[in-house]
Scaffold this motif. Structure first.
Motif, PDB file in Angstrom:
ATOM      1  N   LYS A  58       0.808  -1.432   0.049  1.00 42.07           N
ATOM      2  CA  LYS A  58       0.054   0.038  -0.119  1.00 42.07           C
ATOM      3  C   LYS A  58       0.666   1.406   0.121  1.00 42.07           C
ATOM      4  N   ILE A  59       0.332   2.462  -0.416  1.00 43.68           N
ATOM      5  CA  ILE A  59       0.734   3.575  -0.120  1.00 43.68           C
ATOM      6  C   ILE A  59       0.823   4.211   1.218  1.00 43.68           C
ATOM      7  N   PRO A  60       1.800   4.246   1.873  1.00 37.27           N
ATOM      8  CA  PRO A  60       1.772   4.412   3.437  1.00 37.27           C
ATOM      9  C   PRO A  60       1.325   5.689   3.598  1.00 37.27           C
ATOM     10  N   GLU A  61      -0.005   5.645   4.538  1.00 36.07           N
ATOM     11  CA  GLU A  61      -0.544   6.996   5.023  1.00 36.07           C
ATOM     12  C   GLU A  61       0.037   7.847   5.624  1.00 36.07           C
ATOM     13  N   ASP A  62       1.648   7.540   6.093  1.00 38.28           N
ATOM     14  CA  ASP A  62       2.465   8.536   6.801  1.00 38.28           C
ATOM     15  C   ASP A  62       3.041   9.647   5.582  1.00 38.28           C
ATOM     16  N   LEU A  63       2.874   9.232   4.322  1.00 38.63           N
ATOM     17  CA  LEU A  63       3.416   9.766   3.207  1.00 38.63           C
ATOM     18  C   LEU A  63       2.592  11.104   3.183  1.00 38.63           C
ATOM     19  N   GLY A  64       1.715  11.043   3.388  1.00 41.70           N
ATOM     20  CA  GLY A  64       0.787  12.467   3.680  1.00 41.70           C
ATOM     21  C   GLY A  64       1.229  13.491   4.420  1.00 41.70           C
ATOM     22  N   GLY A  65       2.131  13.146   5.335  1.00 40.22           N
ATOM     23  CA  GLY A  65       2.711  13.991   6.379  1.00 40.22           C
ATOM     24  C   GLY A  65       3.784  14.839   5.758  1.00 40.22           C
ATOM     25  N   LEU A  66       4.204  14.635   4.692  1.00 40.48           N
ATOM     26  CA  LEU A  66       5.300  15.235   3.981  1.00 40.48           C
ATOM     27  C   LEU A  66       4.570  16.534   3.066  1.00 40.48           C
ATOM     28  N   VAL A  67       4.259  17.513   3.969  1.00 41.05           N
ATOM     29  CA  VAL A  67       3.535  18.752   3.438  1.00 41.05           C
ATOM     30  C   VAL A  67       4.322  19.627   2.462  1.00 41.05           C
ATOM     31  N   ASN A  68       5.751  19.382   2.185  1.00 37.66           N
ATOM     32  CA  ASN A  68       6.555  19.908   1.395  1.00 37.66           C
ATOM     33  C   ASN A  68       6.504  19.407  -0.099  1.00 37.66           C
ATOM     34  N   LEU A  69       5.977  18.226  -0.233  1.00 33.84           N
ATOM     35  CA  LEU A  69       6.097  17.512  -1.483  1.00 33.84           C
ATOM     36  C   LEU A  69       5.109  18.159  -2.551  1.00 33.84           C
TER      37      LEU A  69
END
Length: 988
Positions: free
Chosen positions: A366-377
């Motif tokens: 899966k796409i990690p849920e935590d990836l959404g925490g990278l607000v500068n992406l």
């Protein structure tokens, strides 16, 4: 002839400067207007003088003035000169050898001009010279070994020229050298190993050359103080030497686009000052599945900002140590490898990450849920993997996101509603997944979506929300191959910038809305395989840029328009609509009947059974009477040839279609008059088997004052007659808006009784593409320049023509001579492929040349635009044209001819472009492209943003050119694929 710089010839610096000014023929800013007798020469603009008496000129700085001319040899008289800067102008010609007399010179900068020739050996005596910058010119030749005499040199810049040969070992005598730039030349051989023996060298750049060979084994030991190491875009081979770890001060390692093999050194992290590490686009990798272990050691590099190892053969899993990488990292690029396993959750610690490339690997999970925490992406590319599960809602936290590509995976569930928070998103691709549910209305409210919205090949259902009208600047919309239904929303007509619209393969119903008549910029329009009904709108004939319209497999009925786009069957598909009528003859549809006629036919069907026999009987009686009368007058025999065969309505309808094909008959005298006696003033240019003249017809009202191009065949040349007959045959059977239009032919004798043959074409007032790409620079010819949007439009025109020749013609035709001089431009800068004098066919009928026959006259075709396999076995294929098209793409955007003298020793235009991708594209692009004020349909006021967008899409175009010009014909794309990719690229 060497000039005598004596006091009697040039008495002082004042007269020397006036001599320099005489050879400047253009001064658009008027800077040299201050150079007059009313002002002391030390006060002239660009001049600085010494404080002593007498005052002597010590500085001449005329940078960025767009001056044009040649360099005066009298500059050698300014013997006190310490600074000579003429950068960013348009000086041409050679550097005068007299500049070798400037013994006090410390800085010499002629960069960004049009100078050529060799570097005068006399310059190598300037022992006080500290800076020598000759970059961005057209210099040639070897670097003289005497360059070692420039013992004071600190900076040497020779990039973007046509130097060749090896870098001489004598360059190692430059003990003070800190900057060496020799990129974008034709250097070969190995980098002199002695360069690595000096701790003073702070920066060494040899990118974009043709250097071969592997790095020395003692590489790192001999570079203890090197900080910036740029070896990109060469042909280095072998493994990365472990000794590089001894170069403890290294901050930048740029080894991309070479042929390095093996592993990234596992202890690369010993270089704790690393900021930039790029090994992408090599052949690195092993089969042991542990190729990414070097990432563990990079946790020691606290200042690491960019890591790129994409497009290699690295095999293994992404290690958990990613979580411990520097928080300064902004780019993580490992796409295009053989990475398997899941995406580590540790990415959440890279809080400053802006760009994440993991595409085209074998990632699962899966796409990690935590990836959404990278607000500068800002850019996330995960396409082409085997990812599954839901798209996490947390993705909406990445509010700076501009590009999101999750296509070609196995994702399920619905489109997250949280995407409405991504207010900067202008590229979204979720295609080729297993997504279901409806299209969120809030997603279509993102006015930032301007580039592309791809939701195709999923299982989405329901109707398209009316909010789609908010996407007023969207260029590409693809919702094809889903389960969408309902009517096409009227609000879609508000998307005025759409270029690509694909809604095929759904269950849409009802009529095509009248509001879509506003979509005048659409190029690709697909509504196929739906349940649409009603009549085909007449307004579709008025879309000026439309080249592909697919309405097939619906329930349309009524008349098919017979003008505009509908005249060219290569652009339109309407199959699978059984109630259509009319249209052009080639559609073979039944004629359309009026309502009254259809009703009358039913009422009178029974009486006709009686009337028709009566009429036939009467006709027989009439013919019998004629027979008797003619027999009596002995004229029966004369009537026999006039008896006609029985014909049907269909026969007559078909015969009528032949009328427009009757060509205007012209004589030699007509053409002689039209071209003013084939005068030199009317001569447009020369072609393979003749000359082309501009003419003005004044024959009939239809052709009155029409400009034409008359191609007169030189019959004395061997193969000319065959070329003429072949071209006539071809042009008789092909019809396409991007192929040159023939008006008529002329086969007769001239006033002296000599055979004369000519072909008359529609005149193309903007000339050939050759004249725009490589204009003649003289006073008689206007400077020409193609803007970015114009070039893109032209390459699409050419691609459409080839797609028609390869996939729509019967027989399939191979042009075999595609090059800029065979591309003609009309008033609107629309491109037309010309010169079919040497075509070749596959499965050709007898009236065409067979491949073997055509090959016998193929000798004159252009070297450089033809693939390696051409002419080896006598066989031809459409892949030949694809190769030529790829080279043409690269030539159009780099402005480099494939036969440029820089391409030697294995370097060609294909490799030149390939080595520059993706990070050095700016260096090889035609500089005029970045000055373009227009970027297609988008209005971008900020110059930097405009240039970045042009760079991004030029990169895609160059990549397409590389794919088309692959050495192996099996690796090349088809023109169908090329056209599709170009429309995708045009989606800005």
């Amino acid at each position: 002839m060497k000039l005598n710089f004596s006091a009697s010839s040039i008495r002082n610096d004042h007269l020397t400067l006036l001599e320099f000014r005489k050879q400047v023929n253009q001064d658009p800013h008027g800077l040299l207007n201050s150079w007059n007798e009313s002002i002391h020469f030390c006060n002239w603009k660009g001049i600085s003088c010494s404080l002593g008496r007498p005052e002597r000129v010590t500085g001449l700085d005329l940078r960025d003035q767009r001056l044009q001319g040649t360099l005066s040899p009298y500059l050698g008289n300014l013997t006190f000169l310490t600074l000579l800067v003429l950068s960013n102008n348009s000086f041409h010609g050679e550097i005068p050898q007299e500049l070798g007399s400037l013994f006090y010179l410390r800085v010499l900068n002629f960069s960004d001009n049009k100078l050529d020739g060799k570097i005068p050996v006399q310059l190598m005596s300037l022992v006080k010279l500290q800076g020598l910058d000759l970059a961005k010119n057209a210099f040639t030749g070897h670097i003289s070994p005497s360059i070692g005499n420039l013992s004071s040199l600190v900076q040497l810049s020779l990039g973007q020229n046509h130097f060749y040969g090896s870098i001489p070992d004598d360059i190692c005598h430059l003990r003070n050298l800190s900057f060496l730039q020799v990129d974008t030349n034709n250097f070969t051989g190995e980098v002199p190993s002695c360069l690595y023996n000096h701790s003073y060298l702070a920066m060494f750049s040899v990118s974009e050359n043709s250097l071969e060979g592997s790095l020395p084994l003692n590489f790192g030991v001999t570079l203890p103080n090197i900080k910036q190491l740029y070896l990109a875009l060469n042909r280095f081979t072998g493994p990365i030497p472990v000794s590089i770890l001894n170069a403890s001060k290294l901050e930048t390692i740029a080894f991309q686009y070479n042929n390095f093999t093996g592993l990234v050194p596992r202890d690369i992290g010993k270089l704790q000052g690393l900021r930039y590490l790029d090994f992408s686009s090599n052949q690195m990798g092993t089969d042991n599945g542990d190729d990414l272990s070097f990432i563990d050691s990079l946790t020691n590099c606290g200042d690491l900002e960019q890591l790129a190892t994409g497009n290699n053969f690295l095999l293994g899993q992404l290690p958990k140590s990613i979580a411990n990488l520097s928080t300064s990292i902004t780019l993580f690029q490992v796409g295009g490898n053989q990475i398997y396993g899941s995406i580590p959750a540790g990415f959440r610690n890279l809080v400053n990450l802006e760009t994440l490339y993991l595409e085209r690997n074998n990632l699962t999970g899966k796409i990690p849920e935590d990836l959404g925490g990278l607000v500068n992406l800002q850019k996330v590319y995960l396409q082409g993997n085997h990812l599954s599960g839901l798209i996490p809602d947390s993705i909406g936290n990445m509010t700076k996101l501009t590009h999101l590509h999750l296509g070609e995976n196995s994702l399920i569930g619905s489109i997250p509603l949280s995407l409405e928070n991504c207010l900067n998103l202008f590229f979204l691709n979720l295609s080729y997944n297993n997504l279901s549910g409806t299209i969120p209305a809030h997603l279509l409210s993102l006015s930032s979506l301007t580039l592309s919205l791809n939701l195709d090949h999923n299982y989405l259902y329901g109707s398209i929300p009316s909010e789609v009208g908010n996407l007023t600047n969207l260029v590409m919309l693809d919702v094809s191959e889903n389960r969408l239904s309902g009517q096409i929303p009227e609000s879609l007509g508000l998307c005025l910038n759409l270029v690509y619209l694909n809604m095929g393969g759904n269950s849409f119903e009802g009529n095509i809305p009248k509001s879509l008549n506003t979509l005048r910029g659409v190029v690709y329009f697909d509504l196929s395989s739906n349940n649409l009904s009603g009549e085909i709108p007449e307004y579709l004939t008025d879309f000026p840029d439309l080249v592909s319209l697919n309405l097939s497999f619906n329930h349309f009925e009524g008349p098919v328009p017979n003008n505009g786009t509908f005249q060219n069957l290569s652009m339109v598909s309407i199959v699978g609509n059984n109630k259509l009528c009319g249209g052009v003859v080639q559609l073979r549809l039944p004629p359309c009947l009026t309502h009254e006629a259809a009703r009358g036919t039913k009422k009178k069907s029974l009486p006709l059974k009686v009337i028709i026999p009566v009429i036939i009987a009467g006709l027989c009686l009439f013919l019998s009477m004629i027979f008797v009368i003619c027999s009596r007058q002995n004229k029966f025999k004369s009537l026999i040839p006039q008896i006609k065969l029985k014909v049907s309505y269909a026969d007559l309808f078909k015969a009528k279609s032949l009328i427009p094909q009757i060509k205007l008959k012209v004589s030699y005298a007509d053409l002689f008059k039209a071209t003013n006696g084939f005068s030199a003033e009317n001569l447009v240019g020369a072609v393979c088997y003749g000359s082309v003249y501009k003419g003005i017809f004044d024959l009939e009202h239809l052709y009155s004052n029409q400009s034409v191009a008359v191609k007169v065949i030189s019959l004395q040349q061997e193969g000319a007659l065959e070329s003429y007959l072949s071209e006539c045959d071809v042009l008789r059977y092909i019809r396409h808006r991007n192929l040159v239009k023939i008006i008529t032919t002329c086969s007769t004798v001239d006033f002296q009784g000599n055979d004369f043959k000519a072909i008359v074409f529609k005149f193309m007032p903007k000339g050939s593409l050759e004249e725009w790409l490589h204009p003649r620079l003289d006073a008689e010819h206007e400077q020409k320049n193609l803007k970015f949007a114009q070039r893109l439009s032209i390459v699409i025109d050419i691609a459409n023509a080839l797609e028609y020749l390869h996939h729509q013609c019967e027989p399939v035709m191979v042009h075999c001579d595609l090059k800029p001089s065979n591309i003609l431009l009309d008033d609107d800068m629309t491109a037309h492929v010309a010169n079919f004098g040497l075509p070749e066919f596959k499965s050709a009928p007898s009236h065409f040349s067979t491949p073997s026959e055509a090959s016998s006259v193929s000798i004159k075709r252009t070297i450089g635009h033809l693939p390696p396999e051409y002419g080896k076995d006598g066989e031809v294929s459409i892949e030949i044209d694809v190769y030529s098209y790829g080279i043409l793409l690269l030539e159009m955007f780099t402005k480099k001819r494939p036969t440029d003298e820089m391409f030697r020793d294995g370097l060609n235009l294909h490799n030149y472009a390939k080595m520059a991708l993706p990070d050095q594209v700016r260096e090889i692009l035609d500089p005029a492209l970045l000055a373009s004020e227009d970027v297609g349909t988008m209005s971008i006021e900020n110059q930097n943003d405009r240039q970045e967008l042009i760079l991004e899409y030029s990169t895609s175009i160059l990549q397409l050119g590389i794919l088309c010009s692959a050495e192996s014909s099996k690796e090349r794309l088809s023109m169908v694929e090329v056209v599709k990719e170009l429309y995708n690229i045009r989606g800005y």
